[in-house]
Motif scaffolding. Structure first.
Motif, PDB file in Angstrom:
ATOM      1  N   LEU A  41       4.652  13.427  -3.953  1.00  0.00           N
ATOM      2  CA  LEU A  41       3.255  13.405  -4.425  1.00  0.00           C
ATOM      3  C   LEU A  41       2.957  14.556  -5.375  1.00  0.00           C
ATOM      4  O   LEU A  41       2.254  14.398  -6.362  1.00  0.00           O
ATOM      5  CB  LEU A  41       2.295  13.527  -3.226  1.00  0.00           C
ATOM      6  CG  LEU A  41       1.971  12.291  -2.419  1.00  0.00           C
ATOM      7  CD1 LEU A  41       1.305  12.694  -1.111  1.00  0.00           C
ATOM      8  CD2 LEU A  41       1.055  11.344  -3.189  1.00  0.00           C
TER       9      LEU A  41
ATOM     10  N   LEU B 297      -1.844  11.954  -6.932  1.00  0.00           N
ATOM     11  CA  LEU B 297      -2.653  13.142  -7.189  1.00  0.00           C
ATOM     12  C   LEU B 297      -2.940  13.222  -8.688  1.00  0.00           C
ATOM     13  O   LEU B 297      -2.201  12.661  -9.489  1.00  0.00           O
ATOM     14  CB  LEU B 297      -1.906  14.391  -6.717  1.00  0.00           C
ATOM     15  CG  LEU B 297      -1.735  14.520  -5.201  1.00  0.00           C
ATOM     16  CD1 LEU B 297      -0.842  15.707  -4.857  1.00  0.00           C
ATOM     17  CD2 LEU B 297      -3.089  14.676  -4.512  1.00  0.00           C
TER      18      LEU B 297
ATOM     19  N   VAL C  12      -1.007   5.968  -3.328  1.00  0.00           N
ATOM     20  CA  VAL C  12      -1.828   7.156  -3.548  1.00  0.00           C
ATOM     21  C   VAL C  12      -1.164   8.078  -4.569  1.00  0.00           C
ATOM     22  O   VAL C  12       0.051   8.266  -4.531  1.00  0.00           O
ATOM     23  CB  VAL C  12      -2.014   7.949  -2.237  1.00  0.00           C
ATOM     24  CG1 VAL C  12      -2.955   9.125  -2.441  1.00  0.00           C
ATOM     25  CG2 VAL C  12      -2.533   7.045  -1.125  1.00  0.00           C
TER      26      VAL C  12
ATOM     27  N   MET D  45      -6.585  10.946  -5.236  1.00  0.00           N
ATOM     28  CA  MET D  45      -7.403  11.904  -4.476  1.00  0.00           C
ATOM     29  C   MET D  45      -7.162  13.292  -5.060  1.00  0.00           C
ATOM     30  O   MET D  45      -6.097  13.552  -5.613  1.00  0.00           O
ATOM     31  CB  MET D  45      -7.023  11.866  -3.003  1.00  0.00           C
ATOM     32  CG  MET D  45      -7.246  10.494  -2.371  1.00  0.00           C
ATOM     33  SD  MET D  45      -6.931  10.546  -0.609  1.00  0.00           S
ATOM     34  CE  MET D  45      -6.445   8.856  -0.292  1.00  0.00           C
TER      35      MET D  45
ATOM     36  N   CYS E 206      -4.027   9.506   5.114  1.00  0.00           N
ATOM     37  CA  CYS E 206      -2.707   8.881   5.242  1.00  0.00           C
ATOM     38  C   CYS E 206      -1.741   9.781   5.985  1.00  0.00           C
ATOM     39  O   CYS E 206      -1.912  10.994   6.010  1.00  0.00           O
ATOM     40  CB  CYS E 206      -2.104   8.621   3.856  1.00  0.00           C
ATOM     41  SG  CYS E 206      -3.116   7.598   2.816  1.00  0.00           S
TER      42      CYS E 206
ATOM     43  N   CYS F 266     -12.255  10.192  -3.568  1.00  0.00           N
ATOM     44  CA  CYS F 266     -11.166   9.209  -3.665  1.00  0.00           C
ATOM     45  C   CYS F 266     -11.593   8.166  -4.683  1.00  0.00           C
ATOM     46  O   CYS F 266     -12.663   7.578  -4.553  1.00  0.00           O
ATOM     47  CB  CYS F 266     -10.879   8.554  -2.314  1.00  0.00           C
ATOM     48  SG  CYS F 266      -9.675   7.211  -2.441  1.00  0.00           S
TER      49      CYS F 266
ATOM     50  N   LYS G 274      -1.499   4.233   5.790  1.00  0.00           N
ATOM     51  CA  LYS G 274      -2.898   4.603   5.976  1.00  0.00           C
ATOM     52  C   LYS G 274      -3.161   4.909   7.449  1.00  0.00           C
ATOM     53  O   LYS G 274      -2.648   4.244   8.335  1.00  0.00           O
ATOM     54  CB  LYS G 274      -3.772   3.432   5.513  1.00  0.00           C
ATOM     55  CG  LYS G 274      -5.230   3.795   5.366  1.00  0.00           C
ATOM     56  CD  LYS G 274      -5.958   2.807   4.460  1.00  0.00           C
ATOM     57  CE  LYS G 274      -6.414   1.569   5.234  1.00  0.00           C
ATOM     58  NZ  LYS G 274      -7.263   0.696   4.404  1.00  0.00           N
TER      59      LYS G 274
ATOM     60  N   VAL H  51      -5.417  13.695   0.906  1.00  0.00           N
ATOM     61  CA  VAL H  51      -4.456  12.612   1.136  1.00  0.00           C
ATOM     62  C   VAL H  51      -4.068  12.585   2.612  1.00  0.00           C
ATOM     63  O   VAL H  51      -4.028  11.519   3.245  1.00  0.00           O
ATOM     64  CB  VAL H  51      -3.191  12.782   0.259  1.00  0.00           C
ATOM     65  CG1 VAL H  51      -2.190  11.671   0.537  1.00  0.00           C
ATOM     66  CG2 VAL H  51      -3.561  12.799  -1.218  1.00  0.00           C
ATOM     67  N   LYS H  52      -3.834  13.780   3.165  1.00  0.00           N
ATOM     68  CA  LYS H  52      -3.424  13.863   4.574  1.00  0.00           C
ATOM     69  C   LYS H  52      -4.543  13.447   5.512  1.00  0.00           C
ATOM     70  O   LYS H  52      -4.292  13.040   6.643  1.00  0.00           O
ATOM     71  CB  LYS H  52      -2.960  15.291   4.899  1.00  0.00           C
ATOM     72  CG  LYS H  52      -1.601  15.611   4.310  1.00  0.00           C
ATOM     73  CD  LYS H  52      -1.174  17.017   4.641  1.00  0.00           C
ATOM     74  CE  LYS H  52       0.256  17.266   4.178  1.00  0.00           C
ATOM     75  NZ  LYS H  52       0.614  18.669   4.310  1.00  0.00           N
TER      76      LYS H  52
END
Ligand code: ZN
Ligand code: ZN
Ligand code: FE
Length: 798
Positions: A291, A324, A322, A271, A281, A342, A303, A277-278
């Protein structure tokens, strides 16, 4: 070319009062902006002399007043650039030849053996990211932007010292702008080896499946359009190819799964930023740090229920991998208007094979999977997968060690001969060692075919060259059929064969520098035991060269051998058969899930169990999980390693409440103390009795989730109880928790909770995987130290 400055006050310094020093700095000090740092430090403190790279480390000759030199040496350590990892600084007073009062960066010198290391690949830094998005900048929108603080390293290095002519950037002569920055000690790109721009460096190209260029305003916008349309993109990256699709599109994900032949295995996603992401997840502070770290691993996150991502990304699992963006090209892709926010980013390979690295390989092997190929012309010297890590409690555990971590070495408090630990079969890696240093390789993958073996051999040759290590001994697994064992034997060196679970334990000991004996709980899939049975649920008293098996789980029958590993229902059958002590198929009390299978299959396996034909015994914890998953009808067949256990854990996790850790001990009093058996020689955890208890709950209509959790409680409690007894028996309070099954975070957290309450000190893998990826490290330590004690004729042998 060298770079000089003349300290303004140099003429005032009385030459007779000067002292000269030769300073050798070892560690990760090349490719991290170390020489420019030394240069500017010397300028600031008015030190004259030279700095240069050598294969032994960074060498500094420094001349100044003795007080100044003290400050200089202290600052070398305390103010080093953030990516540098200094392992030693040796300072020798010396008459050093210095030209005038200048401080100079001089060309690298070669050396006999490489005691310095090249850095791992580093995610794009904030400065480069800002330039990437700045229309005024020389490298605006350039997909290969980098500087001394970021960019490719290990993946482009052919040999040391880390200098441009020994990297795959050697074919790109720098343009005047790039060269000017490269030569300017005040510039962020001073001696940044992969330095390049759109005029002189590598570039991207988008082609269709027939290798014809796709017309679009840019390769990246064309790629984003493909993804937006739900198509599959093969994207050549830093350490190999990715296969990418829109992470929101169930049909695109399904298409990728079908074409790749990967029906269920979780797919990692990328992502654009933390905020996104937040959105999908739950992210703790520690997970956020991981991350966004310059290592940028895939982080396993929970998730959110509200997430709108495709439901087939990680079927039946609460966690999702996940990451970055870590390359400028990935950043730019997400900046394209039409790019989904995503993307599935899974390894670009044919299942079971290593990831593709060259354009030709990517075109050929991924042709039947991808709809378009985003290629580039910077050669990948070394194949490196994305790393995978997870936070449990507040600690990071690396599950797959590759990009960002490799080739970082580990310092160990013992001296070993030059050697190689060859690893195991699944999730393979190897490990080179010399004296007080060990260098675990990147994740190679499952060593089952020629392609993976070639990748393995190539990587061995490359890492040997990079570190200039020529093994004098080889260490492999006891398992005679592992390709890695064959490889080790063929080297023609003194060979040490190490029991699999002993290697698991010692890998953790090595990471934490533990010399004293430990009690090691090794819960694992499969490992060859010296008694010719299959081990995998072991409690060992282990030291660095030997071990004693103090306890293990109940043996389960394994009807069909390896086939049973892929078909958990066979373990479900086996456990029922063993509990019923050989009843007929009708009287065994088949569970609802098993009853759904064909009578024919059930009869065959029942006959195998009765005759014990092709039915070995195993104390494996992984198989116990399989049996329980089958009986709870969670999974009867698997399509990837560990699937049944992972889904069982996920189901149990869903049944937990916030006070689940406190409920473990409540459960302890009702059941598990009586589940230990001592046969006069060693202990057994009566894990078959767990199954009996769970079946009773099942008959009471308890939900599968609660039963799955109950199973974890039983396991946690019985391990805790047995460790209490073994600790009384041996006086050991240091516990090692390792093996593939300990990747189960419920099990790990639970054991941490109960064992800490009992004042045990607990160690587990953090930087080194506790799955079979860590085996090679354990091997090189055990074999290396056995070799030392063998040759000194005074040690003991395990
Ligand atoms: Zn940068
Ligand atoms: Zn340029
Ligand atoms: Fe293992």
């Amino acid at each position: 070319m060298s770079h000089q400055f003349s300290p303004a006050t140099s003429s005032c310094i009385n030459k007779h009062e000067r002292n000269g020093l030769e300073i050798l700095i070892r560690g990760t000090v090349q490719g991290v902006g170390f020489r420019p740092f030394v240069y500017s430090l010397a300028a600031r403190l008015k030190v004259s002399g030279t700095v240069q790279n050598s294969s032994n480390g960074v060498i500094i000759h420094a001349v100044a007043a003795s007080e100044t030199l003290k400050v200089f040496c202290l600052a070398l350590k305390n103010e080093a650039p953030p990516l540098a990892r200094i392992t030693s600084i040796d300072i020798v007073p010396k008459k050093v030849s210095v030209t005038g009062d200048s401080f100079t960066i001089i060309p690298s010198v070669g050396g006999e053996s490489a005691n310095t290391s090249i850095p791992a690949d580093i995610a794009i830094c904030d400065d480069c990211l800002a330039e990437l998005a700045d229309p005024e900048d020389h490298r605006f929108g350039y997909p290969f932007i980098n500087c001394t603080n970021c960019g490719p390293r290990f993946t482009i290095v052919e040999r040391i010292p880390y200098d441009r002519p020994y990297t795959s950037m050697k074919v790109f002569p720098m343009c005047p702008v790039c060269k000017g920055q490269y030569d300017d000690p005040g510039d962020r790109r001073f001696h940044a080896q992969p330095n390049a721009c759109a005029h002189c460096g590598p570039h991207l190209e988008l082609v269709d499946t027939q290798n014809n260029p796709v017309t679009s305003s840019s390769a990246l916008s064309g790629a984003a359009t493909l993804l937006h349309q739900g198509k599959i993109l093969a994207m050549r990256g830093l350490g190999g190819f990715h296969l990418c699709v829109d992470g929101y599109s169930e049909s695109a994900v399904a298409k990728l799964r079908t074409r790749k032949g990967r029906p269920d295995k979780p797919l990692a996603v990328m992502m654009p930023d933390l905020e996104k992401v937040k959105h999908h997840c739950q992210v703790t502070e520690e997970e956020e740090q991981l991350l966004t770290s310059h290592k940028r691993p895939i982080v396993l996150l929970r998730k959110k229920k509200s997430s709108t991502l495709a439901s087939n990304l990680a079927p039946n699992i609460m966690e999702m991998g996940v990451m970055l963006p870590y390359t400028p090209a990935q950043q730019l892709l997400f900046m394209e208007q039409s790019c989904p926010d995503c993307l599935v980013m899974t390894s670009g390979n044919i299942s079971g094979n290593p990831i593709c690295t060259s354009n030709e390989d990517g075109m050929e092997k991924l042709q039947s999977i991808a709809d378009g190929h985003l290629l580039h012309n910077r050669e990948i010297v070394t194949r490196v997968d994305d790393s995978v890590a997870r936070v449990v409690g507040k600690t990071t555990h690396v599950l797959r060690r590759a990009r960002g971590y490799v080739p970082n070495g580990l310092e160990i408090p013992w001296e070993i001969p030059s050697g190689i630990g060859c690893g195991a079969g699944l999730k393979s890696s190897f490990c080179l060692g010399r004296k007080n240093s060990v260098y675990p390789s990147q994740h190679i993958g499952d060593l089952f075919n020629l392609e993976s073996l070639e990748f393995y051999q190539e990587s061995v040759d490359h890492l040997k060259k990079v570190f200039q290590i020529e093994p004098e001994i080889a260490v492999c697994d006891l398992h005679p059929d592992y390709l890695s064992s064959h490889y080790g034997k063929k080297l023609g060196l003194p060979l040490y064969q190490v029991q699999h679970h002993h290697a698991h334990a010692v890998a953790v000991m090595a990471e934490h520098g533990i010399t004293e004996p430990v009690l090691a709980v090794v819960f694992d899939g499969t490992g060859f035991g010296p008694d010719n049975t299959i081990w995998g649920g072991e409690i060992l008293q282990a030291d660095l060269t030997s071990y004693t098996r103090l306890a293990h789980l109940d043996h389960l029958l394994l009807p069909g051998g390896d086939l049973a590993v892929a078909e958990p229902w066979r373990l479900g059958m086996a456990s029922l058969y063993q509990l019923s002590e050989g009843d007929s198929l009708e009287q065994m009390g088949l569970t609802a899930g098993l009853k759904q299978l064909s009578q024919e299959k059930l009869k065959v396996v029942h006959a195998m169990l009765a005759s014990e034909f092709n039915t070995p015994r195993t104390s494996s914890c992984g198989r116990l999980f399989d049996a329980v998953a089958s009986l709870l009808n969670i999974r009867q067949e698997i399509s990837y390693e560990g699937q049944a256990a992972i889904e069982l854990e996920s189901l149990a996790r869903k049944a937990t409440t916030s006070s689940w850790l406190n409920q473990i001990s409540e459960f302890s009093n009702t059941a598990s103390k009586s589940l230990l058996h001592h046969d006069g020689e060693k202990w057994r955890i009566c894990s078959l009795e767990f199954v009996r208890i769970l079946l009773a709950s099942l008959a009471n209509n308890t939900s599968p989730g609660s039963i799955a959790l109950q199973f974890h409680y039983l396991l946690i409690n019985s391990v805790t109880h047995i460790l209490q007894r073994l600790s009384e028996q041996t006086g050991i309070k240091r516990i090692v928790l390792t093996g593939g099954c300990m990747q189960n975070s419920l099990l790990l957290e639970g054991l941490f909770h109960t064992l800490t309450a009992d004042n045990f000190t607990i160690f587990t893998g953090e930087d080194i995987p506790i799955n079979d990826g860590g085996i090679s490290l354990g091997q090189i330590i055990i074999g290396g130290l056995q070799h030392v004690s063998c040759n000194s004729h005074e040690g003991h042998q395990g």
